[in-house]
Design a protein around this motif. Sequence first.
Motif, PDB file in Angstrom:
ATOM      1  N   THR A   1       5.596 -76.713-100.394  1.00 36.90           N
ATOM      2  CA  THR A   1       6.008 -77.714 -99.410  1.00 36.90           C
ATOM      3  C   THR A   1       7.519 -77.620 -99.234  1.00 36.90           C
ATOM      4  OG1 THR A   1       6.258 -79.398-101.133  1.00 36.90           O
ATOM      5  CG2 THR A   1       4.135 -79.293-100.003  1.00 36.90           C
TER       6      THR A   1
ATOM      7  N   LEU B   1      -1.259 -79.455-101.429  1.00 36.82           N
ATOM      8  CA  LEU B   1      -0.632 -78.381-102.206  1.00 36.82           C
ATOM      9  C   LEU B   1      -1.312 -78.230-103.562  1.00 36.82           C
ATOM     10  CD1 LEU B   1       1.684 -76.340-102.713  1.00 36.82           C
ATOM     11  CD2 LEU B   1       3.055 -78.280-103.533  1.00 36.82           C
ATOM     12  N   ARG B   2      -1.570 -79.344-104.242  1.00 30.65           N
ATOM     13  CA  ARG B   2      -2.240 -79.290-105.546  1.00 30.65           C
ATOM     14  C   ARG B   2      -3.606 -78.622-105.436  1.00 30.65           C
ATOM     15  NH1 ARG B   2      -0.043 -84.719-106.339  1.00 30.65           N
ATOM     16  NH2 ARG B   2      -1.955 -85.553-105.409  1.00 30.65           N
TER      17      ARG B   2
ATOM     18  N   HIS C   1       1.684 -82.921-100.503  1.00 32.05           N
ATOM     19  CA  HIS C   1       1.661 -82.656-101.943  1.00 32.05           C
ATOM     20  C   HIS C   1       0.235 -82.672-102.482  1.00 32.05           C
ATOM     21  CE1 HIS C   1       6.158 -83.886-102.510  1.00 32.05           C
ATOM     22  NE2 HIS C   1       6.014 -82.672-102.022  1.00 32.05           N
ATOM     23  N   ASP C   2      -0.605 -83.530-101.931  1.00 29.45           N
ATOM     24  CA  ASP C   2      -2.003 -83.576-102.352  1.00 29.45           C
ATOM     25  C   ASP C   2      -2.707 -82.267-101.996  1.00 29.45           C
ATOM     26  OD1 ASP C   2      -3.850 -85.389-103.664  1.00 29.45           O
ATOM     27  OD2 ASP C   2      -4.985 -85.371-101.799  1.00 29.45           O
TER      28      ASP C   2
ATOM     29  N   ASP D   1      11.551 -82.498-102.241  1.00 28.80           N
ATOM     30  CA  ASP D   1      11.358 -81.313-103.083  1.00 28.80           C
ATOM     31  C   ASP D   1      12.707 -80.814-103.598  1.00 28.80           C
ATOM     32  OD1 ASP D   1       8.602 -81.292-102.670  1.00 28.80           O
ATOM     33  OD2 ASP D   1       8.797 -80.112-100.828  1.00 28.80           O
TER      34      ASP D   1
END
Length: 592
Positions: free
Chosen positions: A89, A77-78, A74-75, A94
Amino acid sequence: MAQNLAGALDTLKRTFGFSAFRGVQSQVVDRVLDRRSTLAVMPTGAGKSLCYQLPALMLDGTCVVVSPLIALMHDQLRSAEANGISAATLTSVDENRAETVQRLRDGDLDLLYVAPERASQPHFRELLSQCRIALFAIDEAHCVSEWGHDFRPDYRLLAPMMDAFPQVPRLALTATADAHTRADILTQLGIPEDGLIVAGFDRPNIRYHITPRDSLARQIQQIMDAQPGPGIVYAPTRAATERLAETLGRSGRETRCYHAGLPPETRARNQHDFVASESMVMVATVAFGMGIDKPDVRFVIHAGLPKSIEAYYQETGRAGRDGDPSVAHLFWGADDFARARMRLGEMGEDRIAGERTRLGALGALVETAGCRRAILLRHFGESPPETCGNCDNCLSPPKSIDATVIAQKYLSAVARTRQMFGAGYVESILTGQSTDRSRQNGHESLSVFGIVEGEEAAMLKPVSRALQVRGALLPTEHGGLMLGPDARAFLKGEVPLDLVLPPRRQRTKRRGGDATPNPIGDPLFEALRSLRRDLAKDNGVPPYVIFHDSVLRDMCGLRPQTLDELGELPGIGARKLDEYGEDFLDVIQQHS
């Protein structure tokens, strides 16, 4: 190669805002664009993720990234989305999984992040067979090796999945792998030997310090006072993280704890707040960190011995990923080595030799009078200079004395008191302190009673610590000391004890700023930081996803007046220029 890199440089500038590659990035990217499988060993902070993100923009199809932790996915992805990369993801937490699968099938994704547990399943392989796949990227690839320090069995199942797509190249990435582990990764992931690229392991911006524990909370507080930026303190147990977090938090600095025993929502909240913070201290077990891609961590402190050199390198590598000066400080005690040796007795015969070697390497690191960085780099097969100029021993060279005779006296006292008493009592016998206990035990008549005096007495504690590190002294289950398997060699004078004396402790002065080159107190810099904070909050991302500190420093120094001028600064790609450029120009012009 030239044709590949010409297009890659254009994409690099347009998307990421950089005019040139760093280190071996160009070699890795060129191999990937040439569809050749590769293992890249690159130090933390060297830009490993760019090595698959950039090709994912240029190749036809989706790059499937296998990553070990949801938080890390997620990090990343940002950060990818902030640069305008189409990414998603596919994890158990999710809620948009159906939408992600459809985007994958429609060819709308440049990047898809998945965990190894999902990637190795037959249903996922079936899904990929319906899509166009450009690249498999295996992040934290040392997890595939039983020789690595973070072995994950599901990584072993990735090769059969990738074998089903023989035309798709593979890119394995890791920051921590010695020669043995590297060879195992190549074998397990089906990457040819000529696909290995090793960038080197040095992190020159990290200053290494290693100190015996003595009033741990005070020692850590001194570092926190000198380093106002974000930091991580690694504690050996869950209870220790909670105690330390409570104690350190009394200073007024925001301090949280993180360990696997906390409720999931508490862990998630603490991690989220730490990633977004510009000053928080996280006290955690080693369960925290691999999932953190926070570039502005200014210090990493170990409140106890890590489990190996590899683990220490990876954990300290979470400091200074932005390239700015950072500190790694390890506090250790003889009891750390005692507990580690006790754990050896609980292991199978097939693991004991390797673990004993790892423990010996840690002992050499904490006890050396030489360069800490040189020991680290030699462990990974490099040939570094004898000094680095940026570790405690290079900056303040310690004295080394021959303490063999004192060691023999100490071991003799342990033997003559029947290996039943702790360090404090043994030292009182050696220094001739008469007590009710020593009289009742008849120990004042021993030949070792009172044979240590003057300057030698001050050496007893460090000698005891050194003997325990070397396995010549071991703890008993009742808190006493007993002779270890290596005691005989010291007693007979076959092995010397060279003792390192740390420099006299200097009081750490409080500073208004940390060790970074940030212009703390500059009204423009503070205004830019404030704007970045607000934009990050509005966009639901950490401040560093907007811009790193280095970008804000460039804005302060160069004071661009137009979007074109702003877009020339390193780290500002087209998407970020379009999203945030006008806001930052307004602040710069207000301070011109």
